[in-house]
Write an enzyme that holds these catalytic residues in place. Sequence first.
Site, mmCIF file in Angstrom:
data_model
loop_
_atom_site.group_PDB
_atom_site.id
_atom_site.type_symbol
_atom_site.label_atom_id
_atom_site.label_comp_id
_atom_site.label_asym_id
_atom_site.label_seq_id
_atom_site.Cartn_x
_atom_site.Cartn_y
_atom_site.Cartn_z
ATOM 1 N N LYS A 98 47.861 42.272 59.797
ATOM 2 C CA LYS A 98 48.565 41.583 58.560
ATOM 3 C C LYS A 98 49.726 41.193 59.267
ATOM 4 C CE LYS A 98 49.951 42.029 53.837
ATOM 5 N NZ LYS A 98 49.825 43.207 52.717
ATOM 6 N N SER A 135 48.597 41.212 48.335
ATOM 7 C CA SER A 135 49.170 40.373 49.311
ATOM 8 C C SER A 135 48.585 40.170 50.787
ATOM 9 C CB SER A 135 50.699 40.804 49.551
ATOM 10 O OG SER A 135 50.669 42.031 50.118
ATOM 11 N N SER A 179 47.684 45.656 47.373
ATOM 12 C CA SER A 179 47.609 44.586 48.153
ATOM 13 C C SER A 179 46.499 44.713 49.063
ATOM 14 C CB SER A 179 49.018 44.291 49.011
ATOM 15 O OG SER A 179 50.035 43.858 48.225
#
Lengths: 98, 489, 489
Positions: free
Chosen positions: C77, C152, C176
């Site tokens: 990420k 997210s 997330s």
Amino acid sequence: MEEFDKDTLIQLARLCRINCTDKELEILLKNLQSILGYMDQLREVNTENVPVCNHVSEAIESFMREDEPSASLDPETFLKNSPSRVGRMVRVPTVIKF
Amino acid sequence: MTVSYEEWEPVIGLEVHAQLKTRSKIFASSPNRFGDEPNTNIEINDTGQPGALPVLNKEAVDLAIRFGCGVHAKVATFSKFDRKSYFYPDSPRNFQITQFDMPIIIGGEIVADVEGKTKTFPLHHAHLEDDAGMLKHFSDFAGVDYNRAGVPLLEIVSEPCMFSPKDAVAYATTLRAILEYLGVSDCNMEEGSMRIDTNVSVRPKGDKTLRNKVEIKNLNSFAHMEMGIEAEIRRQIQAYSKRPHEDPRLVVPSATVRLDIDKKETILMRSKEEAKDYRYFPEPDLPPIILTTDYIEKIRKDLPELPHERFKRYTEKLKLSAYNASILVNDKSLSDYFEEALKFSSHAGALCNWITVEFVGRFKDSEIDLTTSGILPEHIAKLVTFIDNKKITGRIGKEVADVMVQKPGKDPEIIIKENPNFQAVHDTSAIEPFVDEVLSAHPQSVEDFRNGKDKAFNFLVGQVMKLSQGKASPDVVKELLIKKMLPGK
Amino acid sequence: MYKKTASQLHQAFLEGNLTASEIASGFLQRIQFLDEEVKAFLNVFADRVMEKAEKLDGKRAAGQPLGKLAGIPIAIKDNIQVRGEITTCASKFLSNYVAPFDATAIRLIEEEDGLIIGKTNLDEFAMGSSTEHSAYQITKNPWNLSYAPGGSSGGSAACVSARLAPISLGSDTGGSIRQPAAFTGTVGFKPTYGRISRYGLVAFGSSLDQIGPFANSVKDIALMMEVMGKPCDRDATNIKKTSEPYLDHLEGSIQGKKVGVPWGFLEGLSKKERSIFEKNLEVFKQAGAQIVDIDLSLLKYSIPTYYILSTAEASTNLARFDGIRYGKRSEKARTLDEIYDMSREEGFGAEVKQRILLGTFVLSSGYQDAYYKKAQKVRSLIIQEYKKGFEKCDIVAMPTTPTPAFEIGGIQDPLEMYLQDLYTVSANLAGLPAISLPTGKDEEDLPHALQLLGPQMDDGKVLHFAYQFEKTLKLTGFIPPLFDKETPS
């Protein structure tokens, strides 16, 4: 939340340096009023004599490191990301410090 | 308008920021050093990189504990850190990590001598926090150097317990000595390792409530601090006197001022109405500082000698005068130098005099001082011993001292050996002519001495010493004089 | 090859059936052809990963010892620092920011010979539940390209779901990792708070954030946790004991064990979702576990508590993005104030601005008690609530989300979006380990999922129960149809 009006929002924006256009301000005001209104339900919870939780982990008590200096980050690596530099320093417009 | 200063009482509090003598920074492991090229003592945390995390330096905590023990404060077994938010380029994260409501050191006191009186100044607390970087100003821009960002600071806050500029100077002097003696901070105001903010308010004598206080910033010496406080007291008294019937809070509002050294006046920088909202809240990245009483006691037991303890030892055991003891105690490096010299001569009084008057005096206009000159404490002790043993006279001693200053590190024994002028003459046959000359030149003094006037004897000794240019051994001179003036005795 | 789990690929590599270069190039190819549709990646490290893969092949040929992750491509990420590569956090602010250091998690992965293949998309600064708030691109849900993958960590979830990499790393502050795992039919795990070092994870909610893995099997998750669950001296909130060997504890019957379900808290579930959830609980019964009712009614306050605390922390964590030291500095800015205001205006998206304002408000003077401090107290109560619950059961089961994936653009009201996290935020508030497991798909061919939570430090137990559930459920070939194909070589 009634107290949260446009003036509050403008002052807040100044405090945290979030500049907004008037249009953005309108949307933000609406959203924040709605969100804060929702947050107000926390008043229902009885928290008398309840301690605050500053640290959630039960496994961590206290932690300190030995006073051993490490090598410095290479100034060029640091300054490579700087938008503006003067010599080995980060360059900014003049400031008057109080 | 007549301003009557005696009707007013100043109330002063000091906030001292002392940089701690650690090898690395408080929350980052980069080196804690002064004076290096910009941005060469930095790492991820003290430049606020995304993903950086603070980790507390144990030595900073230990030094804070040492300080707390040294001022008889309470060392909190539980204290924590908080974030203090404000935007400024010298702040790598735009928040400082400090201790807002649960500091590590609570209370304490500084005992200082103020013009002969002993006063006790209570402390409010002391807390740990990180220092900011530095801005170097150019024509229309500035450069930011983060070397200083993250250096550990101990902020020491007094109660509003000082009532004159002299109180403040005494407090600051003693505090500095304590910090130095404990090895907690270098307290070098020129290098910025000790910074003082002064809070001054004034109230009518006899009043118990406190009026608005004004903060004087950027005072970078004790002399300036004294000047600044005096100027601000004057300013406030004049303001109150000019508008005696108005609300005092409006006459002197809270503000921040700076000292104009040339005008000897304080100038307004900003008013405190623009008080900032720092939004303090507990620092989530740092667990609290948890200390056991055992841990604290261990540090307390190992405390080095404190200034007032050393003062006591100097006056009671070594019998130095209070004045001389102060001079030494208030300058730790000089005092340490003296301690070193004491290992080689037990004549404390003489050592003190030679060190603080003779040698320090010889460095008065120099850029270096005695302790860094290269002259060994052992050598000064030797010099004192030679004088005590009458190997040389005091006057010769001064000349030897001159050479020692010119040639730092040179052994006085060698200096004396190399220079025959420095060697006291013991040879009776060399001195006798001088004695004879003096005796014949001053028959009245001889008469006075024979009639019991000791002063006359000293006069005669002095005259012989003069003739011999100080080289004659005083003992031999005395012996000869007595022999000649009182034969048979 | 894309159907293999990470553990299978690792095995194939060790046995010589596949070379690291073959694995790396195979996945690079898939990314090249298929990521145009998904848009999971912000940056692909084609050269870097091939170089590392070749080196790894060399190591294997030379008979050198190989790490636990040897041969496994892993996507990261883009809010986790990988040294020398750009970290954008999906923000315009950091479009040119080159990471000066590796996150600890990255270092641990590379020490075990993991192959880092690229950076994935996210909601800007991890703030969001749909990945729609990325400043660069919108990631699609591989199960239906008009649908959001959740957020997210939407990019990391979509990448593993579409088999563009067998493993990816995300971060979880309020769900997330788990929510996008649920939406994309993958396994996503958030460890106990502090289990994985946060050093190098760009902070959002410091007391809530954790890095965690995505995979297509629980075994792969356990493997990643063994590698990353280690003590780190650069994170003071990290647990200083190495985790137990999770892979060794996956087997073993859960006969007689108790699975707690907070039925009261789940009252708001739709009929459809409730029936899916009940069917999932049957799987546990099949494995021999008992379902017990527990009271977690206080969790209904978890959303306001979470949003107050996380935005408060975030408002200070994001203060460092000011255009001074790194990141975008507005070209229009002439004064310091303009640098701050304009850079942040231009650099931050609307959601980030909103959260910073909210966070600043709840900390501001006059409101901190009613909001921030109140939320901190409710947090204590939520922690206690879970503790009480775990007295009655070994593990807690809940749906991960109130609904399956929603259409891109389908949720405009911020509150509605925040309520997506209703079942996930409490695990962050209480610091508990929690996992989301795919449990099948509904009539619209969208995945549904189950969430399991355990007490703090019981990551092994959660993984154990998850593995047994997975084993009993036997959900095979669960690949989004659009991506269940080989790519042309």
